[in-house]
Design a protein around this motif. Structure first.
Motif, PDB file in Angstrom:
ATOM      1  N   VAL A  16       0.850  -1.188   0.000  1.00 24.72           N
ATOM      2  CA  VAL A  16       0.000   0.000   0.000  1.00 24.72           C
ATOM      3  C   VAL A  16       0.883   1.235   0.000  1.00 24.72           C
ATOM      4  N   GLN A  17       0.689   2.105  -0.980  1.00 28.71           N
ATOM      5  CA  GLN A  17       1.443   3.356  -1.059  1.00 28.71           C
ATOM      6  C   GLN A  17       0.544   4.437  -1.632  1.00 28.71           C
ATOM      7  N   ILE A  31       5.260  -2.935  -6.663  1.00 32.85           N
ATOM      8  CA  ILE A  31       4.098  -3.446  -7.387  1.00 32.85           C
ATOM      9  C   ILE A  31       4.417  -4.810  -7.991  1.00 32.85           C
ATOM     10  N   GLN A  32       5.612  -4.948  -8.528  1.00 33.63           N
ATOM     11  CA  GLN A  32       6.010  -6.177  -9.211  1.00 33.63           C
ATOM     12  C   GLN A  32       6.022  -7.383  -8.263  1.00 33.63           C
ATOM     13  N   GLN A  33       6.210  -7.164  -6.977  1.00 33.04           N
ATOM     14  CA  GLN A  33       6.414  -8.263  -6.036  1.00 33.04           C
ATOM     15  C   GLN A  33       5.137  -8.782  -5.386  1.00 33.04           C
ATOM     16  N   VAL A  38      -2.335  -1.469  -3.559  1.00 33.73           N
ATOM     17  CA  VAL A  38      -3.387  -0.480  -3.321  1.00 33.73           C
ATOM     18  C   VAL A  38      -2.794   0.919  -3.371  1.00 33.73           C
ATOM     19  N   LEU A  39      -3.368   1.733  -4.235  1.00 35.38           N
ATOM     20  CA  LEU A  39      -2.996   3.140  -4.361  1.00 35.38           C
ATOM     21  C   LEU A  39      -3.740   3.914  -3.275  1.00 35.38           C
ATOM     22  N   GLY A  40      -2.994   4.383  -2.283  1.00 33.90           N
ATOM     23  CA  GLY A  40      -3.614   5.015  -1.119  1.00 33.90           C
ATOM     24  C   GLY A  40      -4.073   6.441  -1.398  1.00 33.90           C
ATOM     25  N   ASN A  41      -5.082   6.591  -2.239  1.00 34.00           N
ATOM     26  CA  ASN A  41      -5.565   7.941  -2.564  1.00 34.00           C
ATOM     27  C   ASN A  41      -6.414   8.540  -1.458  1.00 34.00           C
ATOM     28  N   THR A  42      -6.682   7.770  -0.402  1.00 31.51           N
ATOM     29  CA  THR A  42      -7.365   8.297   0.785  1.00 31.51           C
ATOM     30  C   THR A  42      -6.351   8.753   1.834  1.00 31.51           C
ATOM     31  N   PHE A  43      -5.077   8.538   1.585  1.00 38.11           N
ATOM     32  CA  PHE A  43      -4.012   8.878   2.522  1.00 38.11           C
ATOM     33  C   PHE A  43      -3.655  10.356   2.393  1.00 38.11           C
ATOM     34  N   THR A 147      -5.625  -1.377  -7.207  1.00 40.12           N
ATOM     35  CA  THR A 147      -6.909  -0.867  -6.731  1.00 40.12           C
ATOM     36  C   THR A 147      -6.682   0.441  -5.981  1.00 40.12           C
ATOM     37  N   ARG A 148      -7.559   1.390  -6.181  1.00 37.12           N
ATOM     38  CA  ARG A 148      -7.497   2.639  -5.414  1.00 37.12           C
ATOM     39  C   ARG A 148      -8.214   2.446  -4.091  1.00 37.12           C
TER      40      ARG A 148
END
Length: 240
Positions: A16-17, A31-33, A38-43, A147-148
């Protein structure tokens, strides 16, 4: 009596980043691993981070490209940050990519997939930065599910909340990125990235560029080079 077949459930490995704008190699290697990123767009949005800017290789070394945002939104959720739409930043960024990468071996090959990003109007940082990550994952040929966070149940605002929403069993984090607490049953692994050296479009080598630098120079080989920088987990197990 017939022997029963042992059925095992695969462990769900996530990372998650917050979304970054055309992120660096270490971001793409994470991401590759994993199975699910998860794209932390709520962060929280952080000024002077890579969330709205990136580095491109140039004849002089490197330079920033920055997505202009309204006001001082430091600490606000990324998905609430608005982009200044009055300027010509999309045109300038596209020209920067053209100027610095059109003579690379694979720029022409990827141009039809890459250019539409800069032809689209972006009003908020979250979809803009998130799409830049998704686009690079496509160019690298990564199969990880992206996923966002805003699309998950409850739109979780913490790493622990994301892990809970996905039923994760393993969480990969970068150094200094360990959450203070995780749901029971979630095992964290800190993964470091040793940036590989590779041939760039101009003399010398500069690390920390957007991962687009690698994919435009190496095309299908970029995924293999990306994986070279991954180190072992602290428990000694090899990187995936």
């Amino acid at each position: 009596m017939a022997r029963q077949k042992l059925v095992t459930t695969p462990r769900v490995m996530i990372a998650v980043q917050p979304p970054e704008y055309f992120p660096r190699l270490e971001y793409m290697a994470l991401i590759q691993q994993v199975d699910h990123f998860v794209l932390g767009n709520t962060f929280p949005y952080r000024r002077q981070s890579f969330q709205n800017r990136s580095k491109l290789r140039s004849p002089q070394g490197w330079h920033w490209i920055t997505v202009p945002v309204f006001g001082n939104r430091d600490g606000a959720p990324v998905r609430e940050v608005e982009i200044e739409t009055g300027g010509r930043w999309r045109e300038k960024h596209w020209r920067s990519f053209l100027y610095n990468y059109r003579t690379t071996m694979y720029f022409d090959y990827f141009e039809a997939s890459f250019r539409p990003f800069f032809e689209r109007g972006w009003a908020r940082l979250s979809p803009c930065a998130s799409r830049s990550v998704e686009l690079l994952a496509e160019l690298f040929g990564l199969q990880t599910t992206l996923t966002r966070a805003s699309a998950l149940d409850g739109a979780p605002e913490t790493v622990a909340g994301v892990a809970r929403a996905l039923g994760a069993e393993t969480l990969l984090t970068t150094p200094g990125g360990d959450p203070e607490s995780l749901p029971e049953g979630v095992t964290p692994h800190v993964v470091e990235y040793d940036h590989p050296t590779y041939r760039q479009n101009f003399e010398g080598f500069e690390s920390g560029m957007s991962a687009a630098d690698l994919v435009f120079n190496y095309g299908p080989e970029a995924r293999r080079i990306l994986a070279k920088g991954r180190t072992a987990h602290p428990d000694g197990s090899p990187s995936a």
